[in-house]
Design an enzyme around this catalytic site. Structure first.
Site, short mmCIF file in Angstrom:
data_model
loop_
_atom_site.label_atom_id
_atom_site.label_comp_id
_atom_site.label_asym_id
_atom_site.label_seq_id
_atom_site.Cartn_x
_atom_site.Cartn_y
_atom_site.Cartn_z
N ASP A 53 0.83 -1.21 0.00
CA ASP A 53 0.00 0.00 0.00
C ASP A 53 0.86 1.27 0.00
O ASP A 53 1.89 1.33 0.68
CB ASP A 53 -0.88 -0.01 1.26
CG ASP A 53 -1.82 1.17 1.31
OD1 ASP A 53 -2.68 1.28 0.41
OD2 ASP A 53 -1.70 2.01 2.24
N GLU A 63 1.25 -0.28 -4.99
CA GLU A 63 0.35 0.79 -5.39
C GLU A 63 1.12 2.11 -5.37
O GLU A 63 1.37 2.67 -4.31
CB GLU A 63 -0.83 0.89 -4.41
CG GLU A 63 -1.77 2.04 -4.72
CD GLU A 63 -2.28 2.79 -3.50
OE1 GLU A 63 -3.27 3.50 -3.62
OE2 GLU A 63 -1.69 2.65 -2.40
#
Ligand code: CA
Length: 493
Positions: A232, A262
């Site tokens: 993340d 990400e």
């Protein structure tokens, strides 16, 4: 025989908060594999600040997988620790690899405050200080009393963080960088320096933090035995951090754990820079391609489809690209709202699933729909996933040679029975195109699985055929036997 891989993000933001998701994952494991998925990204499994209502990104305690009475409940939004472990085992038993969502940029929901000397930074330029240094009351004390030291005695304190955005004493919001701390230097330069995102920001240069995140990762691997990671918010974490963390995890596991990050930027240059910094040790979601889809879907047929893959990761570095259409952040109501309109979704999925380039990720909300917002499942998606698994093989021929009507074919290969496909799509009015499917397919019949074009196409003696597509849609052609199998296995929705 190497088959195509397909990843699925197995959650959307508004899943019911009933604690049944892990049990649902276990129950659906067989169906997930049958759908053509061999890799599943599960949501963050640890306790968030919002307890049983937390989607998982407001991380409180990464050792609490739904086991301790913390933040108002034992279970997480998705269930208990035992149910999580069972879901992972069930998926793996079916041949589905499991990716754990790793959120190490920040912490939220601290157990107490500390008084910290801090400098307030300008929100739009985090390198620029506003006013004098001063004492703030920061939520930086994480004791985890509900866990009582089980698995780890580590407690977080202000020295483990670089900054925060709330002064409890002054009841004031701001970007506060703790005295003596620097933002990460090797980091995204948006807002001057985008190290800080939210909550208490981990100082990933601090030796205790490096050690603790490595210790936790090893514990997590030994506990859950996942097959890889979805990382993340990597653009907000010093670029050296995950390079080393991934090495440590892979060395500990003794196998090549999959990783996809990400990095939320439309600029493919930044994605390439990050990949270089990480020594190409992971995939990145193709955010630029997502935004090209959005632009194409919202330009009234005036987008230049021949340039769709320009400046995308799938176009420039397919070996490290994870193309996707939407995710839990881009869906309606969420922080990065940029949801691809329904009419374009089958087009986008045909592109990410059937082309040779990239490792695609299917969004749960597209596969099952999003009841919270009355959004229906994407039409034809189960067929496209199955075509990827069974038939999208062999040499690829590209026909991105027109501003509206573009397409590609796969010639099929000897290892996959009845393989080969032709795809034609347009963001504008109906059209047709002559494409090469392969001389070895001469005389064979092809059918449009998406159902837009009723008549079949026969491949010519030279291996070429004319394909048609209706306005604002995609036609996906497979050979007769492939079509029969698809219609037997997947009920028409
Ligand atoms: Ca950070």
């Amino acid at each position: 025989m190497e088959n195509n891989h397909t990843m699925m993000q197995y959650f959307e933001w508004y899943l019911p908060e009933n604690g049944l998701h892990w049990r649902r994952c276990a129950a659906q494991a067989g169906k997930i594999r049958e759908a053509g998925v061999d890799m599943v990204w599960l949501p963050p499994a640890y306790k968030g600040a919002a307890g049983s209502k937390s989607v998982g990104y407001d991380v409180y305690d990464t050792y609490d997988l739904g086991e301790f009475d913390q933040k108002g409940s034992i279970r997480t939004k998705y269930g208990t620790r035992e149910e999580y472990l069972e879901a992972v085992r069930s998926l793996q038993t079916q041949g589905v690899r499991v990716l754990a969502d790793i959120v190490l940029n920040h912490r939220m929901g601290a157990d107490g405050t500390e008084t910290v000397l801090a400098e307030e930074m300008l929100n739009t330029d985090r390198n620029q200080e506003v006013g004098e240094d001063r004492q703030i009351t920061a939520w930086t004390r994480f004791d985890f009393p509900g866990r009582g030291g089980k698995y780890s005695a580590f407690q977080w304190r202000a020295r483990h963080f670089s900054g925060t955005d709330w002064d409890e004493g002054g009841k004031r919001k701001g970007i506060f960088r703790f005295a003596g701390k620097n933002w990460e230097r090797k980091i995204d330069q948006e807002n001057g320096n985008y190290d800080y995102l939210m909550g208490a920001d981990l100082d990933t240069d601090q030796p205790e933090v490096v050690k603790e995140t490595a210790d936790w990762g090893k514990w997590y691997l030994d506990t859950v035995h996942m097959d890889g990671f979805r990382l993340d918010a990597v653009k907000h974490i010093g670029f050296d951090f995950y390079r080393e963390w991934l090495k440590t995890m892979r060395a500990h596991a003794g196998r090549e754990l999959f990783a996809v990050g990400e990095y939320w930027s439309k600029d493919v240059g930044r994605l390439k820079y990050y990949l270089d910094a990480l020594e190409n040790s992971l995939y990145l979601f193709d955010v630029p391609l997502h935004f090209h889809f959005l632009e194409a879907a919202t330009s009234d047929g005036n987008y230049d489809m021949s340039r769709l893959y320009e400046n995308t990761l799938t176009g420039l570095d397919p070996a490290h690209a994870a193309p996707f259409v939407d995710n839990h952040d881009t869906q309606p109501g969420q922080a990065l709202y940029s949801f691809i309109p329904a009419w374009f979704k089958p087009i986008a999925y045909a592109l990410i699933l059937l082309r040779e380039s990239g490792l695609p990720c299917v969004f749960y909300g597209d596969y099952y729909g999003i009841p919270h917002d009355g959004i229906a499942p994407v039409r034809g998606l189960p067929y496209l996933m199955k075509i990827r698994e069974l038939y999208a093989y062999g040499k690829e021929n590209l026909y991105f040679d027109d501003a509206s009507v573009v397409g590609f074919t796969r010639e099929g290969d000897g290892q996959h029975t009845d393989s080969g496909t032709a795809v034609l799509l347009t963001d504008s009015t109906a059209g047709s195109k002559r494409m090469y499917v392969g001389r070895h397919h001469a005389g064979k019949c092809m059918t449009d699985v998406m159902g837009g074009i009723p008549e079949t196409v026969t491949v010519g003696d030279d291996g070429w055929a004319w394909f048609r597509v209706n306005g604002g849609s995609v036609s996906v052609w497979v050979f007769q036997k492939a079509w029969e199998r698809l219609y037997t296995e997947i009920p028409v929705s």
